[in-house]
Design an enzyme around this catalytic site. Structure first.
Site, PDB file in Angstrom:
ATOM      1  N   GLY A  42       0.856  -1.183   0.000  1.00  0.00           N
ATOM      2  CA  GLY A  42       0.000   0.000   0.000  1.00  0.00           C
ATOM      3  C   GLY A  42       0.890   1.231   0.000  1.00  0.00           C
ATOM      4  N   GLY A  45       3.952   0.662   2.271  1.00  0.00           N
ATOM      5  CA  GLY A  45       4.893  -0.353   1.835  1.00  0.00           C
ATOM      6  C   GLY A  45       5.537  -0.045   0.492  1.00  0.00           C
ATOM      7  N   ARG A 330     -14.571  13.135  12.856  1.00  0.00           N
ATOM      8  CA  ARG A 330     -15.386  11.951  12.582  1.00  0.00           C
ATOM      9  C   ARG A 330     -16.042  11.359  13.817  1.00  0.00           C
ATOM     10  NH1 ARG A 330     -11.233   9.307   8.189  1.00  0.00           N
ATOM     11  NH2 ARG A 330     -11.831  10.792   6.581  1.00  0.00           N
TER      12      ARG A 330
HETATM   13  C1  LIG Z   1     -12.721   3.416   1.774  1.00  0.00           C
HETATM   14  C2  LIG Z   1     -11.582   4.141   2.425  1.00  0.00           C
HETATM   15  C3  LIG Z   1     -11.331   5.464   2.100  1.00  0.00           C
HETATM   16  C4  LIG Z   1     -10.260   6.143   2.694  1.00  0.00           C
HETATM   17  N1  LIG Z   1     -10.051   7.459   2.355  1.00  0.00           N
HETATM   18  C5  LIG Z   1      -8.989   8.098   2.896  1.00  0.00           C
HETATM   19  C6  LIG Z   1      -8.691   9.444   2.522  1.00  0.00           C
HETATM   20  O1  LIG Z   1      -9.387  10.060   1.716  1.00  0.00           O
HETATM   21  N2  LIG Z   1      -7.605  10.029   3.077  1.00  0.00           N
HETATM   22  C7  LIG Z   1      -6.810   9.380   3.970  1.00  0.00           C
HETATM   23  O2  LIG Z   1      -5.830   9.961   4.408  1.00  0.00           O
HETATM   24  N3  LIG Z   1      -7.064   8.113   4.319  1.00  0.00           N
HETATM   25  C8  LIG Z   1      -8.124   7.458   3.815  1.00  0.00           C
HETATM   26  N4  LIG Z   1      -8.380   6.159   4.197  1.00  0.00           N
HETATM   27  C9  LIG Z   1      -7.425   5.456   5.059  1.00  0.00           C
HETATM   28  C10 LIG Z   1      -6.228   5.018   4.241  1.00  0.00           C
HETATM   29  O3  LIG Z   1      -6.630   4.657   2.943  1.00  0.00           O
HETATM   30  C11 LIG Z   1      -5.501   3.824   4.834  1.00  0.00           C
HETATM   31  O4  LIG Z   1      -5.311   4.012   6.192  1.00  0.00           O
HETATM   32  C12 LIG Z   1      -4.141   3.677   4.192  1.00  0.00           C
HETATM   33  O5  LIG Z   1      -4.247   3.664   2.800  1.00  0.00           O
HETATM   34  C13 LIG Z   1      -3.441   2.438   4.680  1.00  0.00           C
HETATM   35  O6  LIG Z   1      -2.260   2.258   3.927  1.00  0.00           O
HETATM   36  P1  LIG Z   1      -1.208   1.163   4.289  1.00  0.00           P
HETATM   37  O7  LIG Z   1      -0.138   1.276   3.278  1.00  0.00           O
HETATM   38  O8  LIG Z   1      -0.848   1.280   5.705  1.00  0.00           O
HETATM   39  O9  LIG Z   1      -1.980  -0.230   4.143  1.00  0.00           O
HETATM   40  P2  LIG Z   1      -2.815  -0.863   2.936  1.00  0.00           P
HETATM   41  O10 LIG Z   1      -2.974   0.039   1.797  1.00  0.00           O
HETATM   42  O11 LIG Z   1      -4.030  -1.457   3.567  1.00  0.00           O
HETATM   43  O12 LIG Z   1      -1.896  -2.025   2.422  1.00  0.00           O
HETATM   44  C14 LIG Z   1      -1.714  -3.210   3.105  1.00  0.00           C
HETATM   45  C15 LIG Z   1      -0.799  -4.070   2.296  1.00  0.00           C
HETATM   46  O13 LIG Z   1      -0.379  -5.165   3.078  1.00  0.00           O
HETATM   47  C16 LIG Z   1      -0.563  -6.363   2.377  1.00  0.00           C
HETATM   48  N5  LIG Z   1      -0.796  -7.396   3.370  1.00  0.00           N
HETATM   49  C17 LIG Z   1      -1.657  -7.393   4.414  1.00  0.00           C
HETATM   50  N6  LIG Z   1      -1.512  -8.503   5.139  1.00  0.00           N
HETATM   51  C18 LIG Z   1      -0.557  -9.226   4.554  1.00  0.00           C
HETATM   52  C19 LIG Z   1       0.058 -10.469   4.845  1.00  0.00           C
HETATM   53  N7  LIG Z   1      -0.276 -11.176   5.920  1.00  0.00           N
HETATM   54  N8  LIG Z   1       1.002 -10.925   4.002  1.00  0.00           N
HETATM   55  C20 LIG Z   1       1.374 -10.208   2.917  1.00  0.00           C
HETATM   56  N9  LIG Z   1       0.852  -9.022   2.614  1.00  0.00           N
HETATM   57  C21 LIG Z   1      -0.105  -8.536   3.424  1.00  0.00           C
HETATM   58  C22 LIG Z   1      -1.682  -6.115   1.423  1.00  0.00           C
HETATM   59  O14 LIG Z   1      -1.583  -6.998   0.335  1.00  0.00           O
HETATM   60  C23 LIG Z   1      -1.396  -4.670   1.030  1.00  0.00           C
HETATM   61  O15 LIG Z   1      -0.441  -4.647   0.010  1.00  0.00           O
HETATM   62  C24 LIG Z   1      -9.445   5.485   3.607  1.00  0.00           C
HETATM   63  C25 LIG Z   1      -9.699   4.155   3.932  1.00  0.00           C
HETATM   64  C26 LIG Z   1     -10.770   3.498   3.376  1.00  0.00           C
HETATM   65  C27 LIG Z   1     -11.059   2.103   3.817  1.00  0.00           C
END
Ligand SMILES: Cc1cc2nc3c(=O)[nH]c(=O)nc-3n(C[C@H](O)[C@H](O)[C@H](O)COP(=O)(O)OP(=O)(O)OC[C@H]3O[C@@H](n4cnc5c(N)ncnc54)[C@H](O)[C@@H]3O)c2cc1C
Ligand code: SF4
Ligand code: FES
Lengths: 637, 260
Positions: A42, A45, A330
């Protein structure tokens, strides 16, 4: 265990600069001797993997989807904050810092949040350089919008799909490094355990989701960027596969889990329509820029919205919070929607919804402007509900959306296990008890592009170790443990489906550890979760074998972890005898139903240590020191 | 239980679903009857109901790809009644709702069919070829840090909007599945156009288009014969103009190639 947050000395504004100067560096020629595992692609990462590879490290990146570009960050809609002050409306690094600390109800670390606000400006520059098509004004410069909890316009956006565009930027940077051979990408591969050697994180064990192959990968450091655990509630706005497994297995290996009960319930989601419902869809917070939230004044008013005259409507957010109006944070907006429904003033057939009305803005700015700004969100709403939001108000209700809790990390984003880092939503670091809108994207990219590349070098420079082969006994043991766990699931041979257990857990969590909590309910939930967990291991039904694409087996592993994590969330909620941000304990509220904090006793991060299945975890406290902001009762009036 | 339309009646349907154990096995359509489907359900929720039924009968549930269920991750990929993503225009499989079907309907559900997308199991295919096309040049070569201030590169709104339209591709592969030649031109052209339109992307425009097209050919995608089924089935409305732009970029690059 003493929790050392490793916050650098000195004035707030200079901490990060100083720290960057003080960290040890790995010289460019030596970087290629180090391997780093990044789990998750994400925003957190992908940005870390690309940047570390650019610096010269060898990176292995993992995700469970078929492509790194599908990580859940793709679904973020509304925008990303940055203290650019392009609008000249009084924004600054300090204001973004202050808003975030206050929005988080004073339960976040000052130093981390300040750094976040500082690097926010670099993020926008980086994304534009990558070709991210942010919204622009006619003069060609970048446009901004407002989000909840702020009185300035600092949110950058790309129509209603900011997450996709930012992630595609990070994905493109990642692709470039994959092409150079500096990142080896493992899609459809799930991390199932962390491997430690001499007390340090040295690798992971994975299962390939198509072949079932269980395999080890070794490295000098491991970064978990695996997202949030909102799916513990079954229904949430998270992707179907979002899970806690990687973080949870790290917790069981000794990493502390911080503030697990801090969950964000987002006020504007499409309400549940039936028992078959598999997920909830967010309607971006940006809609609250122009949409007005209301319910009928009278209990049991069943008229269609257009038949309810203006003076019989209660625009409750505007009424109660005149200065922030519909743009309160929120937690406040969600709680007030719940209150209105609890009073019997909810709308729609289920009565578990409030209106979000665009009639005024359509009249004021014209239909075209509204289509331009929100078209794709309105279309999505129409597709899901079969109703036209240009003609009648949307019906919305709060839904689980984000988890502020996560693995405990220090200022360097390192967990309590040396060499194990957590970034993005997976860690607990920056949002306290409530995250402001558009700040998760900011945090994920800040961690990945601008923080971890510095701090991980410091660790590697101080812990220069040789590569370890995966034939090392620690890897073989971990592989065997994973295999045993998989067999255990497959051998239950019960009668109840995984989804059935997941739904039951979700209901317990929503009813007793959701928008409002109390001690009695939490105690009840704890017992029920334990019972449900026992039943899961006695009666879950999984078909097939490990050596195939086995969707039920995948889900079962994740739900097994949720069944443990749920209990920890309840423990944490029980321990925190105060209300703050998204954690609302009914026993602790002001006469006006606002969250009542207890700063005397609870100005700390609750970090939990695993001690064994069905054993009480041990609580460690990191006291939070506020040297720059004064703790006050949050007011959005 | 219905949320909005109290008159909507549950439906009974006949499903013909492609079942294939793995990439080596031969597959076939199996018929399942499914009852009491609410029109408010999404198509994938209907599939969930089918899978819960199958599980309880001791039959292996149908594997299909999906994740966000919001129409943005591009993971869902069902070929429904002979159309990629089903009958509704501009809609991904996960955003398709059962109110588009009627009681008594027979629905045929197959995976994407294209040489470069081998079937992994049932309805899941391997679309990593699309990732490899992106890796061949779908980026701007900047490292993290040391970039100019975002507002130092003003971009006319009309250009920014056009680039944005191209950037909305969700990499689902429906365009390939819909094309009788199995061409990936719409997908590839979307990235090429986005980056060629933006000033930041102009520096590498020639090598980018050459490398991405070369990779596309190497993966075994078919040639584009301008039929346009791709754009007709694209869930986010990526336009054929992008293919025209790719062709211009490609011709331009081949006259003055910078690939040395
Ligand atoms: C519908 C929605 C709308 C949102 N809108 C906003 C917004 O407008 N502005 C804002 O700031 N935030 C927003 N958020 C929050 C934000 O999108 C997330 O908090 C953020 O994108 C998380 O990013 P991340 O890289 O931490 O994780 P993620 O993007 O969730 O990525 C997780 C990654 O880990 C991998 N993974 C997970 N478990 C495993 C495992 N066991 N083994 C291997 N790989 C694994 C997945 O494949 C993925 O690649 C929103 C969230 C949602 C749900
Ligand atoms: S061009 Fe359209 S159909 Fe093709 S991959 Fe992109 S979004 Fe899917
Ligand atoms: S499941 Fe993500 S686009 Fe359909």
């Amino acid at each position: 265990m003493i929790l050392d947050s490793k916050i650098p000395e000195g004035p707030l504004a200079e901490k990060w600069e100083k720290h960057k100067f003080n960290v040890k560096l790995v010289n460019p020629a030596n970087k290629r001797k180090y391997d780093i595992i990044v789990v998750g692609t994400g925003l957190a990462g992908a940005s870390a993997a690309a940047t570390l590879a650019e610096l010269g490290y060898n990176v292995k990146a993992f995700c469970y989807q078929d492509s790194p570009r599908r990580a859940h960050s793709i679904a973020a809609q509304g925008g990303i904050n940055a203290a650019k002050n392009y609008q000249n409306d009084g924004d600054s690094v300090y204001r973004l810092f202050y808003d975030t600390i206050k929005g988080g109800d004073y339960r976040a670390r000052e130093a981390n949040v300040y750094r976040l606000a500082q690097v926010s400006v670099n993020i926008i520059d980086q994304c534009v350089a990558q070709g991210v098509p942010f919204a622009r004004e006619y003069g060609g410069l970048l446009a901004n919008r407002s989000f909840g909890g702020a009185q300035v316009s600092r949110t950058f956006y790309a129509r209603g799909q900011t997450g996709q565009q930012l992630l595609l930027g990070a994905y493109s940077a990642l692709n470039r490094q994959i092409a150079y051979g500096k990142v080896k990408m493992y899609p459809r591969t799930e991390m199932l355990d962390l491997v430690m050697v001499d007390g340090q994180a040295r690798g992971i064990v994975t299962r390939h989701l198509v072949t079932g192959k269980i395999e080890s990968h070794s490295a000098h450091a491991v970064i978990l960027a695996t997202g949030g655990y909102g799916n513990v509630f079954y229904l949430s706005t998270n992707a179907m596969g979002s899970n806690a497994t990687a973080a949870w297995r790290a917790y069981k290996k000794g990493a502390l889990f911080a503030n697990p009960c801090f969950t964000q319930i987002h006020p504007t989601c499409i309400p549940v329509s039936g028992g078959y419902q598999s997920k909830l869809t967010l309607m971006s917070e940006s809609l609250r820029n122009d949409g007005r939230v209301w319910v009928p004044k009278a209990v049991g008013d069943n008229r269609a919205p257009q038949d309810i005259p203006e003076d019989e409507r209660d625009y409750f957010l505007e009424r109660k919070y005149p200065s922030f109006g519909n743009l309160v944070p929120r937690d406040v907006a969600s709680r007030n929607a719940k209150l209105a429904c609890d009073e019997g003033r909810g709308v729609g057939t289920t009565k578990l919804a409030v209106y979000l009305d665009f009639a005024d803005v359509i009249k004021r700015d014209g239909l075209n402007t509204v289509v331009q700004k929100y078209g794709n969100l309105f279309d999505m709403y129409a597709k899901i509900t079969g109703e036209n939001p240009y003609e009648q108000p949307m019906r919305i209700y709060p839904a689980v959306h984000y988890t502020m809790g996560g693995l405990w990390v220090d200022y360097n984003l390192m967990t309590t296990i040396p060499g194990l880092y957590a970034t993005g939503e997976c860690n607990f670091s920056d949002h306290g008890a409530n995250r402001l809108g558009a700040s998760a994207l900011m945090q994920g990219l800040a961690d990945g592009y601008f923080v971890i590349p510095y701090t991980i070098g410091d660790y590697l420079a101080q812990n220069p170790t040789a590569r370890i082969e995966t034939s090392h006994p620690a890897f073989k043991e971990a592989e065997a443990a994973v295999q045993t766990e998989v067999n255990r699931l497959l051998n239950v041979n019960g009668t109840r489906t995984v989804d059935d257990f997941h739904k039951a857990l979700g209901l317990l969590m929503w009813d007793y550890c959701g928008m409002a909590r109390n001690a009695e309910g939490l105690q009840y939930a704890k017992q029920e979760i334990r019972k449900l967990r026992d039943e899961f291991w006695r009666d879950v039904k999984i078909l097939g074998v490990n050596e195939e694409l086995n969707v039920t087996l995948e889900k079962a592993g994740r739900v097994a972890d949720f069944l443990e994590l749920g209990e920890l969330m309840v423990d944490d909620a029980l321990n925190r005898n105060e209300s703050c941000g998204g954690h609302f304990r009914e026993e602790y509220q002001t006469p006006e139903n606002e969250a009542l904090r207890d700063d005397e006793n609870y100005t700390y991060v609750a970090a939990w240590q695993y001690t064994g299945t069905n054993q009480q975890p041990v609580l460690h406290k990191e006291e939070l020191k506020f040297e720059n902001v004064k703790l006050t009762q949050r007011s959005y009036k | 239980m219905a949320g909005n339309n109290p008159n909507s009646k549950p439906m009974n349907l006949t499903l013909k679903v492609w079942r294939q154990k793995n990439s080596q096995a031969t597959g076939k359509l199996e018929t399942y009857n499914i009852k009491n489907i609410s029109p408010e359900m999404s198509f994938l929720e209907m599939m969930d109901v089918l899978n819960e039924d199958l599980l309880l009968q001791g039959i292996d549930p149908v594997a299909f790809d999906h994740d966000c269920r919001e129409g943005i991750c591009g993971m869902c990929s069902l070929y429904i009644n002979g159309r990629a993503h089903g009958p509704e225009r501009g809609t991904t499989t996960c955003q398709l709702h059962m109110r588009k079907f009627s009681d008594g309907d027979t629905i045929t559900i197959e995976p994407w069919r294209a040489g470069p997308f081998p079937i992994l199991k049932d309805l899941c295919t391997d679309r990593s070829a699309l990732d490899r096309i992106q890796q061949a040049g779908g980026y701007i070569s900047v490292n993290t840090g040391g970039v100019p201030d975002a507002n130092e590169i003003p971009i006319p709104k009309s250009i920014a909007d056009k680039a944005f339209d191209a950037a909305t591709c969700i990499q689902c592969g429906a365009c390939v599945a819909a094309c009788k030649n199995g061409s990936a031109m719409l997908f590839t052209s979307a990235k090429v156009s986005q980056l060629a339109l933006l000033p930041q992307g102009k520096v590498e425009r020639k090598t980018r288009v050459e490398n991405m097209v070369a990779q596309m050919d190497k993966e075994g995608f078919g040639a584009c014969t301008n039929i346009g089924s791709c754009a007709a089935e694209c869930p986010v409305g990526i336009s054929l103009e992008n293919i025209a732009m790719l062709n211009r970029e490609y011709i331009n690059a081949s006259f003055t190639s910078e690939n040395v």
